[in-house]
Design a protein around this motif. Structure first.
Motif, PDB file in Angstrom:
ATOM      1  N   LEU A  19       0.849  -1.196   0.000  1.00 30.89           N
ATOM      2  CA  LEU A  19       0.000   0.000   0.000  1.00 30.89           C
ATOM      3  C   LEU A  19       0.887   1.250   0.000  1.00 30.89           C
ATOM      4  N   VAL A  20       0.604   2.146  -0.928  1.00 27.66           N
ATOM      5  CA  VAL A  20       1.337   3.414  -1.028  1.00 27.66           C
ATOM      6  C   VAL A  20       0.365   4.556  -0.776  1.00 27.66           C
ATOM      7  N   MET A  21       0.699   5.413   0.185  1.00 30.22           N
ATOM      8  CA  MET A  21      -0.096   6.613   0.490  1.00 30.22           C
ATOM      9  C   MET A  21       0.826   7.823   0.399  1.00 30.22           C
ATOM     10  N   THR A  22       0.543   8.699  -0.542  1.00 32.17           N
ATOM     11  CA  THR A  22       1.393   9.858  -0.795  1.00 32.17           C
ATOM     12  C   THR A  22       0.615  11.141  -0.570  1.00 32.17           C
ATOM     13  N   VAL A  23       1.202  12.051   0.206  1.00 30.27           N
ATOM     14  CA  VAL A  23       0.581  13.353   0.458  1.00 30.27           C
ATOM     15  C   VAL A  23       1.113  14.355  -0.555  1.00 30.27           C
ATOM     16  N   TYR A  24       0.205  15.049  -1.251  1.00 30.20           N
ATOM     17  CA  TYR A  24       0.562  16.045  -2.266  1.00 30.20           C
ATOM     18  C   TYR A  24       0.094  17.423  -1.846  1.00 30.20           C
ATOM     19  N   ASP A  25       0.767  18.431  -2.405  1.00 32.07           N
ATOM     20  CA  ASP A  25       0.323  19.814  -2.252  1.00 32.07           C
ATOM     21  C   ASP A  25      -0.352  20.230  -3.559  1.00 32.07           C
ATOM     22  N   PHE A  26      -1.620  20.556  -3.470  1.00 33.28           N
ATOM     23  CA  PHE A  26      -2.410  20.903  -4.656  1.00 33.28           C
ATOM     24  C   PHE A  26      -2.015  22.265  -5.200  1.00 33.28           C
ATOM     25  N   ASP A  27      -1.916  22.370  -6.536  1.00 30.93           N
ATOM     26  CA  ASP A  27      -1.663  23.637  -7.217  1.00 30.93           C
ATOM     27  C   ASP A  27      -2.546  23.677  -8.456  1.00 30.93           C
ATOM     28  N   ARG A  28      -3.348  24.715  -8.566  1.00 25.75           N
ATOM     29  CA  ARG A  28      -4.345  24.766  -9.634  1.00 25.75           C
ATOM     30  C   ARG A  28      -3.717  24.874 -11.019  1.00 25.75           C
ATOM     31  N   PHE A  29      -2.589  25.573 -11.146  1.00 26.98           N
ATOM     32  CA  PHE A  29      -2.055  25.863 -12.471  1.00 26.98           C
ATOM     33  C   PHE A  29      -0.676  25.263 -12.727  1.00 26.98           C
ATOM     34  N   LYS A  86       4.853   3.750   2.733  1.00 28.77           N
ATOM     35  CA  LYS A  86       4.727   2.455   2.060  1.00 28.77           C
ATOM     36  C   LYS A  86       4.553   1.365   3.110  1.00 28.77           C
ATOM     37  N   ILE A  87       3.540   0.529   2.933  1.00 33.84           N
ATOM     38  CA  ILE A  87       3.278  -0.532   3.905  1.00 33.84           C
ATOM     39  C   ILE A  87       3.115  -1.859   3.158  1.00 33.84           C
ATOM     40  N   PRO A  88       4.081  -2.759   3.282  1.00 40.08           N
ATOM     41  CA  PRO A  88       3.907  -4.105   2.702  1.00 40.08           C
ATOM     42  C   PRO A  88       2.795  -4.850   3.433  1.00 40.08           C
ATOM     43  N   MET A  89       1.854  -5.386   2.693  1.00 38.43           N
ATOM     44  CA  MET A  89       0.707  -6.070   3.304  1.00 38.43           C
ATOM     45  C   MET A  89       1.111  -7.374   3.985  1.00 38.43           C
ATOM     46  N   SER A  90       2.260  -7.917   3.593  1.00 37.80           N
ATOM     47  CA  SER A  90       2.721  -9.168   4.203  1.00 37.80           C
ATOM     48  C   SER A  90       3.091  -8.984   5.670  1.00 37.80           C
ATOM     49  N   GLY A  91       3.374  -7.759   6.080  1.00 35.62           N
ATOM     50  CA  GLY A  91       3.778  -7.505   7.458  1.00 35.62           C
ATOM     51  C   GLY A  91       2.657  -7.016   8.349  1.00 35.62           C
ATOM     52  N   VAL A  92       1.416  -7.030   7.864  1.00 39.82           N
ATOM     53  CA  VAL A  92       0.288  -6.514   8.637  1.00 39.82           C
ATOM     54  C   VAL A  92      -0.545  -7.684   9.159  1.00 39.82           C
ATOM     55  N   ASP A  93      -0.897  -7.623  10.431  1.00 36.56           N
ATOM     56  CA  ASP A  93      -1.762  -8.623  11.056  1.00 36.56           C
ATOM     57  C   ASP A  93      -3.215  -8.155  10.933  1.00 36.56           C
ATOM     58  N   PHE A  94      -3.974  -8.811  10.054  1.00 34.19           N
ATOM     59  CA  PHE A  94      -5.350  -8.402   9.801  1.00 34.19           C
ATOM     60  C   PHE A  94      -6.365  -9.118  10.701  1.00 34.19           C
ATOM     61  N   SER A  95      -5.878  -9.783  11.754  1.00 32.91           N
ATOM     62  CA  SER A  95      -6.805 -10.385  12.708  1.00 32.91           C
ATOM     63  C   SER A  95      -7.544  -9.314  13.504  1.00 32.91           C
ATOM     64  N   GLN A  96      -7.001  -8.094  13.479  1.00 32.33           N
ATOM     65  CA  GLN A  96      -7.654  -6.973  14.143  1.00 32.33           C
ATOM     66  C   GLN A  96      -7.374  -5.692  13.350  1.00 32.33           C
ATOM     67  N   SER A  97      -8.178  -4.715  13.581  1.00 30.43           N
ATOM     68  CA  SER A  97      -8.022  -3.436  12.874  1.00 30.43           C
ATOM     69  C   SER A  97      -6.757  -2.715  13.338  1.00 30.43           C
ATOM     70  N   LEU A  98      -6.071  -2.099  12.387  1.00 28.55           N
ATOM     71  CA  LEU A  98      -4.830  -1.380  12.683  1.00 28.55           C
ATOM     72  C   LEU A  98      -5.069   0.116  12.558  1.00 28.55           C
ATOM     73  N   GLN A  99      -4.604   0.869  13.547  1.00 28.70           N
ATOM     74  CA  GLN A  99      -4.664   2.345  13.509  1.00 28.70           C
ATOM     75  C   GLN A  99      -3.356   2.883  14.063  1.00 28.70           C
ATOM     76  N   GLU A 100      -2.660   3.716  13.269  1.00 29.71           N
ATOM     77  CA  GLU A 100      -1.373   4.246  13.731  1.00 29.71           C
ATOM     78  C   GLU A 100      -0.954   5.487  12.950  1.00 29.71           C
ATOM     79  N   TRP A 101       0.068   6.152  13.533  1.00 32.30           N
ATOM     80  CA  TRP A 101       0.714   7.296  12.896  1.00 32.30           C
ATOM     81  C   TRP A 101       2.006   6.810  12.250  1.00 32.30           C
ATOM     82  N   ARG A 102       2.319   7.348  11.086  1.00 33.64           N
ATOM     83  CA  ARG A 102       3.595   7.064  10.436  1.00 33.64           C
ATOM     84  C   ARG A 102       4.234   8.365   9.957  1.00 33.64           C
TER      85      ARG A 102
END
Length: 410
Positions: free
Chosen positions: A213-223, A233-249
């Motif tokens: 999973l890739v999450m990228t923050v952009y700065d919007f510019d109209r022109f 970047k979070i490889p899904m192989s390293g995530v335990d989906f037995s419970q919901s995950l919530q965190e800061w990165r």
């Protein structure tokens, strides 16, 4: 008689001759004759007529001499005063340096300033490396085989605009296929955006381990091109989906997208509620993908007014030959009521004209009800500013991505 006449005139003659001959000696003494001659000279000098200009020149010269003398004297006095002040300052500094009881020592504050400078220099590089943080959630629905990603908020984002702020939004997708990309709404002029948006990827659990999973923050510019602030970047192989995950990165330096750029299109939107008229102006496009063998394209733009997946109206621009940066400035109007404007979409497709085969789509943009990210923001700005044209650049997306977006939101 004749001989006695000159003798009688002798006493008077001697005085006149002696007046005209000052060097003639007389018996009474030289002092009397010298004083008499001096008086005669001064009388003659006073009798000489002097012109008025000579008198004026003499006055001017005299004034100049007096003024120069005054200036010289003034300069010398000032120099003496400056020397005396310097001496007093030197004495004061010496007394301050020696008297530590009065100001705590003169040399110690200098050392403290130096320490402050070194501390700042140590901190600055660390601040430059900080790109902010992203708060998100991850969950997997085993019943529907869907990955649910929640983008909650951003924090401590760097200022990307001149005014000391940013217009952040988040783009997210799964590697390696990138078949589907999502974007959050743009949040204006903030470094602490609250997104609170949820996105769903349909992925079988057996295939999830090979995704990233890739999450990228952009700065919007109209022109201009949107600047990437940072990503996670979070490889899904390293995530335990037995419970919901919530965190800061912490955001890391964003990598360039590997997918080939399709180009950008600039268009203007204008809606007049009283007339029920939607106007779309195709202004120009740039950096379009090369579609022809010669390294160029013959681009034109097609517009579709859509509602509930059905095409209501269709329009197109002229074709521009052999260019990747076409300029159109062509206007198109659609009749859309106030009730419809919240339910319709405008699909903008840039195509390459081909005389022989099928015209290939270069890229697409979807505006309106099903729009996301910058496209959604452009539509909202148009609705918030009736009767006013709002222009903006949009990056073209693959046609399959727009189709998938439409199918999910029917």
């Amino acid at each position: 008689m004749t001989g006695n006449h000159p003798a009688a005139a002798a006493p008077g003659g001697t005085s006149s001759i002696s007046g005209h001959l000052p060097n003639t000696t007389t018996s009474p003494g030289q002092k009397q004759s010298g004083g008499h001659s001096h008086n005669k000279f001064m009388n003659e000098l006073h009798r000489v007529r002097r012109p008025s200009w000579a008198f004026a020149a003499l006055c001017i010269v005299s004034l100049c001499v007096v003024l120069s003398f005054v200036v010289c004297v003034g300069k010398k006095c000032l120099k003496k005063k400056d020397k005396e002040k310097d001496k007093k300052k030197g004495k004061d500094k010496a007394s301050r340096g020696s008297d530590t009881e009065m100001d705590g020592g003169y040399s110690e504050p200098l050392k403290d300033d130096g320490n402050k400078k070194t501390e700042l220099s140590d901190i600055e590089p660390k601040d430059e490396g900080k790109l902010g943080r992203l708060h998100f959630t991850l969950d997997y629905n085993f019943t529907d085989n869907t990955l649910i990603v929640g983008i909650l908020q951003g924090a401590e984002l760097p200022a990307m605009d001149v005014g000391g702020s940013s217009d952040p939004y988040v783009k997210l997708y799964l590697l390696p296929d990138k078949k589907k990309k999502f974007e959050t709404k743009v949040h204006r002029k903030t470094l602490e955006p609250n997104f609170n948006e949820t996105f769903t990827f349909k992925v079988p659990y057996t295939e999830l381990g090979g995704k990233t999973l890739v999450m990228t923050v952009y700065d919007f510019d109209r022109f201009s091109k949107h600047d990437a602030i940072g990503g996670v970047k979070i490889p899904m192989s390293g995530v335990d989906f037995s419970q919901s995950l919530q965190e800061w990165r912490d955001l890391q330096k964003a990598e360039k997208e590997e997918s080939e750029r399709l180009g950008d299109v600039c268009l203007s939107l204008r809606y007049v509620p009283s007339a029920g008229k939607l106007t779309v102006v195709i202004l120009e496009a740039k950096n379009l993908k090369k579609m022809d063998v010669g390294g160029l394209s013959d681009p034109y733009v097609k517009l579709h007014l859509m509602q509930n997946g059905k095409r209501l109206k269709k329009k197109r621009t002229t074709t521009k030959k052999n260019t990747l940066n076409p300029y159109y400035n062509e206007s198109f109007s659609f009749e859309v009521t106030c009730e419809q404007i919240e339910k319709v979409q405008v699909a903008v497709t840039v195509l390459d004209y081909d005389k022989i085969g099928k015209n290939d789509a270069i890229g697409k943009v979807l505006l309106g009800l099903n729009g996301t990210g910058t496209e959604q923001r452009h539509w909202e700005d148009m609705l918030a500013n009736p009767r006013r044209p709002i222009a903006q650049w949009h990056s073209l997306k693959p046609e399959d991505e727009i189709k998938a977006l439409l199918s999910d939101k029917k």
